[in-house]
Structure formats: structure tokens, C-alpha cells
Scaffold this motif. Sequence first.
Motif, PDB file in Angstrom:
ATOM      1  N   TYR A 172       0.852  -1.177   0.000  1.00 18.45           N
ATOM      2  CA  TYR A 172       0.000   0.000   0.000  1.00 18.45           C
ATOM      3  C   TYR A 172       0.897   1.241   0.000  1.00 18.45           C
ATOM      4  O   TYR A 172       2.015   1.218   0.518  1.00 18.45           O
ATOM      5  N   GLN A 179       0.914   5.627   0.602  1.00 18.42           N
ATOM      6  CA  GLN A 179       0.216   6.824   1.108  1.00 18.42           C
ATOM      7  C   GLN A 179       0.963   8.052   0.615  1.00 18.42           C
ATOM      8  O   GLN A 179       2.053   8.363   1.114  1.00 18.42           O
ATOM      9  N   LEU A 231      -4.431   5.898   2.362  1.00 18.96           N
ATOM     10  CA  LEU A 231      -3.749   4.691   1.889  1.00 18.96           C
ATOM     11  C   LEU A 231      -4.436   4.151   0.647  1.00 18.96           C
ATOM     12  O   LEU A 231      -5.669   4.112   0.575  1.00 18.96           O
ATOM     13  N   LEU A 244      -4.083   0.875  -2.430  1.00 16.78           N
ATOM     14  CA  LEU A 244      -3.406  -0.343  -2.837  1.00 16.78           C
ATOM     15  C   LEU A 244      -2.510  -0.058  -4.040  1.00 16.78           C
ATOM     16  O   LEU A 244      -2.941   0.519  -5.041  1.00 16.78           O
ATOM     17  N   LYS A 288      -0.522  -6.334  -5.447  1.00 16.71           N
ATOM     18  CA  LYS A 288      -0.695  -7.465  -4.555  1.00 16.71           C
ATOM     19  C   LYS A 288      -0.326  -8.757  -5.263  1.00 16.71           C
ATOM     20  O   LYS A 288      -0.234  -8.804  -6.500  1.00 16.71           O
ATOM     21  N   PHE A 336       3.794   0.846   2.576  1.00 18.39           N
ATOM     22  CA  PHE A 336       3.498  -0.151   3.610  1.00 18.39           C
ATOM     23  C   PHE A 336       3.376  -1.527   2.977  1.00 18.39           C
ATOM     24  O   PHE A 336       2.589  -1.722   2.038  1.00 18.39           O
ATOM     25  N   ASN A 385      -7.099 -13.813   5.611  1.00 16.93           N
ATOM     26  CA  ASN A 385      -8.540 -14.073   5.540  1.00 16.93           C
ATOM     27  C   ASN A 385      -9.291 -13.042   4.716  1.00 16.93           C
ATOM     28  O   ASN A 385     -10.468 -12.885   4.888  1.00 16.93           O
ATOM     29  N   ASP A 386      -8.621 -12.350   3.831  1.00 18.93           N
ATOM     30  CA  ASP A 386      -9.242 -11.441   2.870  1.00 18.93           C
ATOM     31  C   ASP A 386      -9.776 -10.149   3.444  1.00 18.93           C
ATOM     32  O   ASP A 386     -10.292  -9.326   2.698  1.00 18.93           O
ATOM     33  N   TYR A 387      -9.695  -9.943   4.770  1.00 18.86           N
ATOM     34  CA  TYR A 387     -10.187  -8.662   5.262  1.00 18.86           C
ATOM     35  C   TYR A 387      -9.298  -8.059   6.337  1.00 18.86           C
ATOM     36  O   TYR A 387      -9.283  -6.853   6.516  1.00 18.86           O
ATOM     37  N   LYS A 388      -8.572  -8.879   7.081  1.00 20.16           N
ATOM     38  CA  LYS A 388      -7.750  -8.346   8.156  1.00 20.16           C
ATOM     39  C   LYS A 388      -6.320  -8.238   7.662  1.00 20.16           C
ATOM     40  O   LYS A 388      -5.649  -9.223   7.428  1.00 20.16           O
ATOM     41  N   LEU A 389      -5.878  -7.007   7.489  1.00 20.57           N
ATOM     42  CA  LEU A 389      -4.523  -6.759   7.011  1.00 20.57           C
ATOM     43  C   LEU A 389      -3.592  -6.533   8.195  1.00 20.57           C
ATOM     44  O   LEU A 389      -3.942  -5.816   9.130  1.00 20.57           O
ATOM     45  N   PHE A 447      -0.048  -4.830   8.813  1.00 21.72           N
ATOM     46  CA  PHE A 447       0.849  -3.912   8.120  1.00 21.72           C
ATOM     47  C   PHE A 447       2.225  -3.869   8.775  1.00 21.72           C
ATOM     48  O   PHE A 447       2.358  -4.036   9.992  1.00 21.72           O
ATOM     49  N   GLY A 448       3.240  -3.584   7.950  1.00 20.05           N
ATOM     50  CA  GLY A 448       4.534  -3.200   8.475  1.00 20.05           C
ATOM     51  C   GLY A 448       4.484  -1.756   8.940  1.00 20.05           C
ATOM     52  O   GLY A 448       3.468  -1.070   8.818  1.00 20.05           O
ATOM     53  N   ALA A 449       5.619  -1.289   9.451  1.00 19.78           N
ATOM     54  CA  ALA A 449       5.666   0.047  10.052  1.00 19.78           C
ATOM     55  C   ALA A 449       5.731   1.173   9.028  1.00 19.78           C
ATOM     56  O   ALA A 449       5.558   2.339   9.375  1.00 19.78           O
TER      57      ALA A 449
END
Lengths: 111, 114
Positions: free
Chosen positions: A36, A38, A44, A46, A49, A89, A95-99, A101-103
Amino acid sequence: GDSVTQMEGPVTLSEEAFLTINCTYTATGYPSLFWYVQYPGEGLQLLLKATKADDKGSNKGFEATYRKETTSFHLEKGSVQVSDSAVYFCALSLNDYKLSFGAGTTVTVRA
Amino acid sequence: GAGVSQTPSNKVTEKGKYVELRCDPISGHTALYWYRQSLGQGPEFLIYFQGTGAADDSGLPNDRFFAVRPEGSVSTLKIQRTERGDSAVYLCASSADRGNSPLHFGNGTRLTVT
């Protein structure tokens, strides 16, 4: 737990330089991987992927390959522009909805 | 077209107060997400709605945090008895559905608890 580690910034480079941002992950299953971006003053969005091993995601001249053997998803661009200045990021999802992220890595491209 | 809208863009409140943060998703998007981003960190998942119901609220840090989406569109994140550690940017995102639909993020609400 599932997590992403990405290269710390900030990264400063000149226009037309080569950009690499390293990203490695830890996951209990087989995640989908994302980058992602920003841009200043924006939300943010996409960038690209990949959903399975050896997939290559690409967009706007950026590429990243899902490497299961090294659990990595490094972002690359061959020739950056000033307009690529942003925070990047790396993220994973099982599970297709809970991402997760790295810092984030702040990239500044100078003219 | 209109993107995800979050209001207010900035909120300053005193410790112990109650706050509400609003998210207007993209029209027609059935899935809605809340994330929290602390300074120098990536966003952390809080809660996911599919329609009106919270399908996964496992990321809410404690019972001071609550979110609703009564008509399956606008969502409100509610924080009771705010603490200084709640200071962060609260991000909302929506998508057309679960699965391969990309998440569209708003610009966030920056919450500062003094």
C-alpha cells in the motif's frame, strides 16, 4: 503471530534511481501479500498485490514477487520520479479482510 | 466519485471524555473496516463490518471501544473514558465485498487526548 517486517526509512534518492524496499513476513498459513502507498495528504491506497507463491504484482512501474522460500515480498522500481515520494506499507492477509501492516517506509525522491 | 469520508479530520479531547468518530464509506460498499495507526507504526486492525453486523471485532483493544453500523452504510467508532494512549490516527476503509475487492481508505481522523 502473523507479522510483517519492512526496511526502515527514511529513504532519500535522486530521480531515475533504482528503488528497493525490503519486506519479509511471518505467517501461520499462506497469506496474500500487498503493498500500500500513502501519498502526502491522501489516504492509503493499494499499489499491488500477490496471492500465491511466485506471483508477481505490478503497477505504476513498481513490482514485487511473492517468494515463499525466503518469505519475502520486496518492492522494486527501476527509475523513480519525484511523484513517487510517499510512505510505502507492506502488508499481509490470511482471511481477505484483516490486514497486518509493516511500520512503513518513507521515500523521498529529489529532482 | 466520492471516496471514503471521515469526520472530523482532527479531534482534540481531554482525558476521560467520550468521542465519536464517523465514517462514510463509498456508496454500495458492503464491507467496512476500522484501523488505528499510532505514530511511526503501520495501521492495526480494529473491527470489520459486513453489512450491519460486526463480523470480526477482535482488534478492539478493550471494552472502552465500540463501533456501530446500524443501516449498513455510515459507521461510528465510539471511545469512552479516553486515555492518552488512545491518541492515534483512526482509519476507515470500505470495499465492495470481502475477498478480492481492494480496500479504499479514508484520510483518517487524528485523535489527540490531552
